[in-house]
Design a protein around this motif. Sequence first.
Motif, PDB file in Angstrom:
ATOM      1  N   MET A  99      30.257  44.115  95.167  1.00  0.00           N
ATOM      2  CA  MET A  99      29.203  44.341  94.209  1.00  0.00           C
ATOM      3  C   MET A  99      29.825  44.291  92.827  1.00  0.00           C
ATOM      4  SD  MET A  99      27.194  48.032  93.949  1.00  0.00           S
ATOM      5  CE  MET A  99      26.838  47.925  95.656  1.00  0.00           C
ATOM      6  N   GLN A 100      29.172  43.589  91.938  1.00  0.00           N
ATOM      7  CA  GLN A 100      29.653  43.457  90.563  1.00  0.00           C
ATOM      8  C   GLN A 100      29.303  44.713  89.774  1.00  0.00           C
ATOM      9  OE1 GLN A 100      31.301  40.633  89.376  1.00  0.00           O
ATOM     10  NE2 GLN A 100      31.675  41.805  87.528  1.00  0.00           N
ATOM     11  N   ALA A 101      30.278  45.290  89.099  1.00  0.00           N
ATOM     12  CA  ALA A 101      30.019  46.436  88.225  1.00  0.00           C
ATOM     13  C   ALA A 101      29.324  45.938  86.955  1.00  0.00           C
ATOM     14  CB  ALA A 101      31.323  47.141  87.864  1.00  0.00           C
ATOM     15  N   VAL A 102      28.669  46.849  86.254  1.00  0.00           N
ATOM     16  CA  VAL A 102      27.985  46.497  85.015  1.00  0.00           C
ATOM     17  C   VAL A 102      28.583  47.295  83.862  1.00  0.00           C
ATOM     18  CG1 VAL A 102      25.836  45.825  86.161  1.00  0.00           C
ATOM     19  CG2 VAL A 102      26.145  48.193  85.418  1.00  0.00           C
ATOM     20  N   VAL A 103      28.260  46.887  82.674  1.00  0.00           N
ATOM     21  CA  VAL A 103      28.708  47.416  81.380  1.00  0.00           C
ATOM     22  C   VAL A 103      30.227  47.495  81.253  1.00  0.00           C
ATOM     23  CG1 VAL A 103      26.533  48.602  80.879  1.00  0.00           C
ATOM     24  CG2 VAL A 103      28.401  49.917  81.842  1.00  0.00           C
ATOM     25  N   GLU A 104      30.954  46.714  82.058  1.00  0.00           N
ATOM     26  CA  GLU A 104      32.400  46.699  81.928  1.00  0.00           C
ATOM     27  C   GLU A 104      32.827  46.160  80.570  1.00  0.00           C
ATOM     28  OE1 GLU A 104      30.659  44.829  84.071  1.00  0.00           O
ATOM     29  OE2 GLU A 104      31.675  42.960  84.504  1.00  0.00           O
ATOM     30  N   SER A 105      31.942  45.442  79.897  1.00  0.00           N
ATOM     31  CA  SER A 105      32.269  44.949  78.552  1.00  0.00           C
ATOM     32  C   SER A 105      32.522  46.109  77.589  1.00  0.00           C
ATOM     33  CB  SER A 105      31.152  44.051  78.020  1.00  0.00           C
ATOM     34  OG  SER A 105      29.937  44.777  77.925  1.00  0.00           O
ATOM     35  N   HIS A 106      31.947  47.278  77.860  1.00  0.00           N
ATOM     36  CA  HIS A 106      32.162  48.460  77.020  1.00  0.00           C
ATOM     37  C   HIS A 106      33.517  49.110  77.282  1.00  0.00           C
ATOM     38  CE1 HIS A 106      28.058  48.542  75.504  1.00  0.00           C
ATOM     39  NE2 HIS A 106      27.657  48.295  76.738  1.00  0.00           N
ATOM     40  N   TYR A 107      34.182  48.699  78.354  1.00  0.00           N
ATOM     41  CA  TYR A 107      35.429  49.348  78.758  1.00  0.00           C
ATOM     42  C   TYR A 107      36.604  48.369  78.774  1.00  0.00           C
ATOM     43  CZ  TYR A 107      32.050  52.878  79.921  1.00  0.00           C
ATOM     44  OH  TYR A 107      31.031  53.784  79.836  1.00  0.00           O
ATOM     45  N   GLN A 108      36.545  47.336  77.940  1.00  0.00           N
ATOM     46  CA  GLN A 108      37.625  46.353  77.894  1.00  0.00           C
ATOM     47  C   GLN A 108      38.950  46.980  77.472  1.00  0.00           C
ATOM     48  OE1 GLN A 108      37.530  42.891  78.928  1.00  0.00           O
ATOM     49  NE2 GLN A 108      35.786  43.915  79.930  1.00  0.00           N
ATOM     50  N   ASP A 109      38.920  47.969  76.574  1.00  0.00           N
ATOM     51  CA  ASP A 109      40.168  48.629  76.175  1.00  0.00           C
ATOM     52  C   ASP A 109      40.838  49.290  77.378  1.00  0.00           C
ATOM     53  OD1 ASP A 109      39.848  47.830  73.554  1.00  0.00           O
ATOM     54  OD2 ASP A 109      39.077  49.762  72.860  1.00  0.00           O
ATOM     55  N   SER A 110      40.050  49.937  78.233  1.00  0.00           N
ATOM     56  CA  SER A 110      40.611  50.547  79.444  1.00  0.00           C
ATOM     57  C   SER A 110      41.151  49.482  80.386  1.00  0.00           C
ATOM     58  CB  SER A 110      39.546  51.376  80.170  1.00  0.00           C
ATOM     59  OG  SER A 110      39.226  52.518  79.433  1.00  0.00           O
ATOM     60  N   LEU A 111      40.412  48.394  80.532  1.00  0.00           N
ATOM     61  CA  LEU A 111      40.855  47.328  81.430  1.00  0.00           C
ATOM     62  C   LEU A 111      42.121  46.650  80.906  1.00  0.00           C
ATOM     63  CD1 LEU A 111      37.328  46.030  82.355  1.00  0.00           C
ATOM     64  CD2 LEU A 111      39.024  46.895  83.969  1.00  0.00           C
ATOM     65  N   ILE A 112      42.237  46.491  79.605  1.00  0.00           N
ATOM     66  CA  ILE A 112      43.465  45.925  79.032  1.00  0.00           C
ATOM     67  C   ILE A 112      44.632  46.877  79.259  1.00  0.00           C
ATOM     68  CG2 ILE A 112      44.596  45.356  76.836  1.00  0.00           C
ATOM     69  CD1 ILE A 112      41.846  44.118  75.987  1.00  0.00           C
ATOM     70  N   ALA A 113      44.403  48.181  79.121  1.00  0.00           N
ATOM     71  CA  ALA A 113      45.469  49.160  79.375  1.00  0.00           C
ATOM     72  C   ALA A 113      45.925  49.103  80.833  1.00  0.00           C
ATOM     73  CB  ALA A 113      44.984  50.567  79.021  1.00  0.00           C
ATOM     74  N   ILE A 114      45.003  48.816  81.750  1.00  0.00           N
ATOM     75  CA  ILE A 114      45.325  48.750  83.178  1.00  0.00           C
ATOM     76  C   ILE A 114      45.954  47.408  83.544  1.00  0.00           C
ATOM     77  CG2 ILE A 114      44.316  48.696  85.503  1.00  0.00           C
ATOM     78  CD1 ILE A 114      42.134  50.649  84.295  1.00  0.00           C
ATOM     79  N   CYS A 115      45.345  46.313  83.083  1.00  0.00           N
ATOM     80  CA  CYS A 115      45.719  44.966  83.533  1.00  0.00           C
ATOM     81  C   CYS A 115      46.642  44.218  82.577  1.00  0.00           C
ATOM     82  CB  CYS A 115      44.471  44.119  83.738  1.00  0.00           C
ATOM     83  SG  CYS A 115      43.322  44.799  84.917  1.00  0.00           S
ATOM     84  N   GLY A 116      46.701  44.639  81.338  1.00  0.00           N
ATOM     85  CA  GLY A 116      47.497  43.930  80.347  1.00  0.00           C
ATOM     86  C   GLY A 116      46.613  43.123  79.413  1.00  0.00           C
ATOM     87  N   THR A 117      47.207  42.669  78.335  1.00  0.00           N
ATOM     88  CA  THR A 117      46.459  41.913  77.335  1.00  0.00           C
ATOM     89  C   THR A 117      46.057  40.551  77.890  1.00  0.00           C
ATOM     90  OG1 THR A 117      48.506  41.071  76.389  1.00  0.00           O
ATOM     91  CG2 THR A 117      47.586  43.063  75.393  1.00  0.00           C
ATOM     92  N   TYR A 118      45.122  39.929  77.207  1.00  0.00           N
ATOM     93  CA  TYR A 118      44.655  38.606  77.611  1.00  0.00           C
ATOM     94  C   TYR A 118      45.821  37.614  77.585  1.00  0.00           C
ATOM     95  CZ  TYR A 118      39.783  40.126  77.028  1.00  0.00           C
ATOM     96  OH  TYR A 118      38.571  40.753  77.140  1.00  0.00           O
ATOM     97  N   SER A 119      45.751  36.651  78.487  1.00  0.00           N
ATOM     98  CA  SER A 119      46.768  35.604  78.559  1.00  0.00           C
ATOM     99  C   SER A 119      46.076  34.268  78.789  1.00  0.00           C
ATOM    100  CB  SER A 119      47.759  35.888  79.686  1.00  0.00           C
ATOM    101  OG  SER A 119      47.101  35.805  80.939  1.00  0.00           O
TER     102      SER A 119
END
Length: 121
Positions: free
Chosen positions: A1-21
């Motif tokens: 299932m796809q989560a929603v409003v993850e666009s609001h949590y990009q800072d958290s996702l970058i902290a977890i996964c790393g910066t864009y490449s």
Amino acid sequence: MQAVVESHYQDSLIAICGTYSRDGKEARYEGLIEREPANPHDPNAIMVKILGRKVGYLPREQAERVSEQMRGVGLSSATCSVRVRGGWRTNQHDEGCYGVQVAIPNHGRIDFGIGAEPRTR
């Protein structure tokens, strides 16, 4: 299932996964879904967390079903597999935000792995 409003949590996702490449990333994590009954927008809200950081929510129509099933077996949170994909940037005008997918079925009863059946009314 796809989560929603993850666009609001990009800072958290970058902290977890790393910066864009250039090629982006795809990774699996042990996540946590957690009922959020005090949410002012939806008393059935289910937030998704990875490494203690909020990264999105279940869609409203699914959150009602999942929240009801969690209440039925006495759970306020549960672990699940979460896949994060995206985080690519080829130039200043072309990038893809991180997206979050949660390993929860879109239909039917959910096995939370506790061997419990829903409480009868």
